[in-house]
Design an enzyme around this catalytic site. Structure first.
Site, short mmCIF file in Angstrom:
data_model
loop_
_atom_site.label_atom_id
_atom_site.label_comp_id
_atom_site.label_asym_id
_atom_site.label_seq_id
_atom_site.Cartn_x
_atom_site.Cartn_y
_atom_site.Cartn_z
N LYS A 13 -7.48 -1.76 -3.47
CA LYS A 13 -7.81 -0.79 -4.52
C LYS A 13 -6.57 -0.02 -4.96
O LYS A 13 -6.28 0.10 -6.14
CB LYS A 13 -8.88 0.21 -4.05
CG LYS A 13 -10.17 -0.41 -3.60
CD LYS A 13 -11.18 0.64 -3.19
CE LYS A 13 -10.79 1.49 -1.98
NZ LYS A 13 -10.62 0.74 -0.72
N ARG A 88 -17.86 7.09 -3.12
CA ARG A 88 -17.91 6.18 -1.97
C ARG A 88 -19.34 6.05 -1.43
O ARG A 88 -19.57 5.33 -0.49
CB ARG A 88 -16.99 6.72 -0.88
CG ARG A 88 -16.42 5.65 0.00
CD ARG A 88 -15.37 6.26 0.87
NE ARG A 88 -14.12 6.36 0.15
CZ ARG A 88 -12.99 5.78 0.53
NH1 ARG A 88 -12.94 5.09 1.63
NH2 ARG A 88 -11.91 5.93 -0.17
N ARG A 127 0.00 -2.83 6.84
CA ARG A 127 0.39 -2.00 5.69
C ARG A 127 1.43 -0.95 6.08
O ARG A 127 1.37 -0.34 7.14
CB ARG A 127 -0.84 -1.29 5.12
CG ARG A 127 -0.46 -0.24 4.09
CD ARG A 127 -1.63 0.24 3.29
NE ARG A 127 -2.67 0.85 4.09
CZ ARG A 127 -3.83 1.27 3.59
NH1 ARG A 127 -4.09 1.13 2.30
NH2 ARG A 127 -4.72 1.83 4.37
N ARG A 160 0.18 4.41 8.34
CA ARG A 160 -0.87 5.44 8.30
C ARG A 160 -1.59 5.54 9.64
O ARG A 160 -1.89 4.53 10.26
CB ARG A 160 -1.88 5.10 7.20
CG ARG A 160 -1.62 5.82 5.91
CD ARG A 160 -2.45 5.31 4.76
NE ARG A 160 -3.89 5.31 4.97
CZ ARG A 160 -4.77 5.01 4.02
NH1 ARG A 160 -4.35 4.70 2.81
NH2 ARG A 160 -6.07 5.02 4.27
N ARG A 171 -13.59 2.18 10.17
CA ARG A 171 -13.65 2.38 8.71
C ARG A 171 -14.42 1.24 8.04
O ARG A 171 -15.22 1.46 7.16
CB ARG A 171 -12.23 2.46 8.12
CG ARG A 171 -11.56 3.78 8.41
CD ARG A 171 -10.06 3.69 8.23
NE ARG A 171 -9.66 3.37 6.88
CZ ARG A 171 -8.48 2.81 6.56
NH1 ARG A 171 -7.61 2.53 7.52
NH2 ARG A 171 -8.19 2.56 5.32
P1 AP5 Z 1 -4.23 -1.26 -0.43
O1 AP5 Z 1 -4.07 -1.50 -1.89
O2 AP5 Z 1 -3.50 -0.13 0.18
O3 AP5 Z 1 -5.80 -1.22 -0.06
P2 AP5 Z 1 -6.93 -0.13 -0.36
O4 AP5 Z 1 -8.15 -0.87 -0.80
O5 AP5 Z 1 -6.40 0.93 -1.27
O6 AP5 Z 1 -7.16 0.39 1.10
P3 AP5 Z 1 -7.27 1.88 1.69
O7 AP5 Z 1 -7.11 1.73 3.18
O8 AP5 Z 1 -6.30 2.81 1.04
O9 AP5 Z 1 -8.69 2.22 1.33
P4 AP5 Z 1 -9.57 3.27 2.01
O10 AP5 Z 1 -10.70 3.32 1.06
O11 AP5 Z 1 -9.92 3.02 3.41
O12 AP5 Z 1 -8.61 4.54 2.12
P5 AP5 Z 1 -8.45 5.85 1.25
O13 AP5 Z 1 -7.02 6.18 1.25
O14 AP5 Z 1 -9.17 5.76 -0.04
O15 AP5 Z 1 -3.85 -2.64 0.31
C1 AP5 Z 1 -3.89 -2.75 1.73
C2 AP5 Z 1 -2.72 -3.63 2.23
O16 AP5 Z 1 -2.90 -4.96 1.75
C3 AP5 Z 1 -1.34 -3.17 1.71
O17 AP5 Z 1 -0.40 -3.41 2.71
C4 AP5 Z 1 -1.07 -4.09 0.50
O18 AP5 Z 1 0.31 -4.30 0.30
C5 AP5 Z 1 -1.79 -5.37 0.91
N1 AP5 Z 1 -2.38 -6.07 -0.24
C6 AP5 Z 1 -3.06 -5.53 -1.29
N2 AP5 Z 1 -3.48 -6.48 -2.14
C7 AP5 Z 1 -3.09 -7.68 -1.60
C8 AP5 Z 1 -3.25 -9.04 -2.00
N3 AP5 Z 1 -3.91 -9.37 -3.14
N4 AP5 Z 1 -2.75 -10.00 -1.20
C9 AP5 Z 1 -2.10 -9.68 -0.05
N5 AP5 Z 1 -1.89 -8.41 0.38
C10 AP5 Z 1 -2.40 -7.42 -0.38
O19 AP5 Z 1 -9.25 6.90 2.15
C11 AP5 Z 1 -8.77 7.30 3.41
C12 AP5 Z 1 -9.75 8.26 4.06
O20 AP5 Z 1 -9.94 9.42 3.21
C13 AP5 Z 1 -11.18 7.71 4.25
O21 AP5 Z 1 -11.29 6.96 5.43
C14 AP5 Z 1 -11.98 9.01 4.30
O22 AP5 Z 1 -11.83 9.66 5.54
C15 AP5 Z 1 -11.28 9.88 3.25
N6 AP5 Z 1 -11.88 9.69 1.92
C16 AP5 Z 1 -11.25 9.18 0.81
N7 AP5 Z 1 -12.09 9.15 -0.23
C17 AP5 Z 1 -13.29 9.64 0.23
C18 AP5 Z 1 -14.56 9.83 -0.39
N8 AP5 Z 1 -14.78 9.51 -1.67
N9 AP5 Z 1 -15.56 10.35 0.37
C19 AP5 Z 1 -15.35 10.70 1.66
N10 AP5 Z 1 -14.17 10.53 2.31
C20 AP5 Z 1 -13.14 10.00 1.59
#
Ligand code: AP5
Ligand code: ZN
Length: 216
Positions: A13, A88, A127, A160, A171
């Protein structure tokens, strides 16, 4: 244009959101990034959020919705934006719909970035994120030119805290049903499209642009 990216942790994402938002010149809004920034600045909200994030749990809806709405109220969102990681769950989705309706706006397209769960663990544990500009790298799939620093801004790359294997598994467990329910919510509204997130990064971006009826 108002776009929302759905997908499990590691689906790509953040990676896609940066590319698509840059291409369309709209702000990229990630609640995860907003929480991490608040935690780094040691604000009360940030410290509160950190306790949940470290365990891989969701931050409570009241706090999250308040933070998202405050960001969306800024002037740069008037002409559209791309949301990543919010909403979410269905409660957050309903709150977002209500907020947008109050501003005579609505979501144009929701993109579900679908990736097999076995790939996600490998993606997240490998990552590395830039501490300066926030760009994500991967030790194997998208390595930086120099192992420990960002190609774009030369800041240090970090692993991270919530990308440790046990937290990643938690997660994925927590988010699985929530993501499925959200996809159902937006499918019913007939604005959902699904893309194959297991392709290479550029191919995923092209598929997203096609779903937005934009050719790259
Ligand atoms: P990346 O693009 O970083 O993946 P992502 O889907 O953004 O994963 P996140 O871990 O950031 O999502 P998340 O939803 O768990 O975390 P968030 O920060 O929102 O890609 C991942 C890896 O794969 C990278 O190394 C990249 O280079 C590689 N990659 C990408 N695409 C690729 C491809 N096509 N091929 C190969 N490799 C690839 O949230 C963190 C925390 O915040 C949550 O756990 C929660 O505690 C809190 N939080 C955030 N939003 C909310 C909400 N709305 N409600 C409640 N709590 C929330
Ligand atoms: Zn950087």
């Amino acid at each position: 244009m108002i776009i929302l990216l759905l997908g499990l942790p590691g689906a790509g994402k953040g990676t896609q959101a940066k590319r698509i938002a840059d291409y369309l010149r709209i702000p990229h809004i990630s609640t995860g990034d907003l929480f991490r920034k608040a935690a780094q600045e040691r604000t009360e909200l940030g410290l509160q959020a950190r306790e949940y994030m470290e365990k891989g749990e969701l931050v409570p809806d009241g706090v999250t919705i308040g933070l998202a709405v405050k960001r969306l109220a800024r002037a740069d969102c008037e002409k559209g934006f791309l949301l990543d990681g919010f909403p979410r769950n269905v409660i957050q989705a309903e709150a977002l719909d209500q907020y947008l309706a109050s501003r005579f706006m609505r979501i144009d397209r929701v993109i579900d970035v679908a990736v097999d769960e076995t790939l996600l663990l490998e993606r997240l544990t490998g990552r590395r994120v830039c501490s300066g500009c926030g760009v994500s790298y991967h030790t194997i799939h998208q390595p930086p030119k120099n192992a420990d620093c960002c190609d774009l801004c030369e800041a240090r790359l970090i692993h991270r805290e919530d990308d440790q294997e046990s937290t990643v598994l938690e997660r994925l467990r927590i988010n699985k049903d929530l993501t499925d329910s959200l996809a159902g919510y937006y499918k019913a509204a007939e604005i959902l499209r699904t893309v194959d997130g297991s392709q290479e990064i550029g191919a995923v971006s092209n598929e997203i642009l096609e779903c937005l009826d934009i050719r790259s």
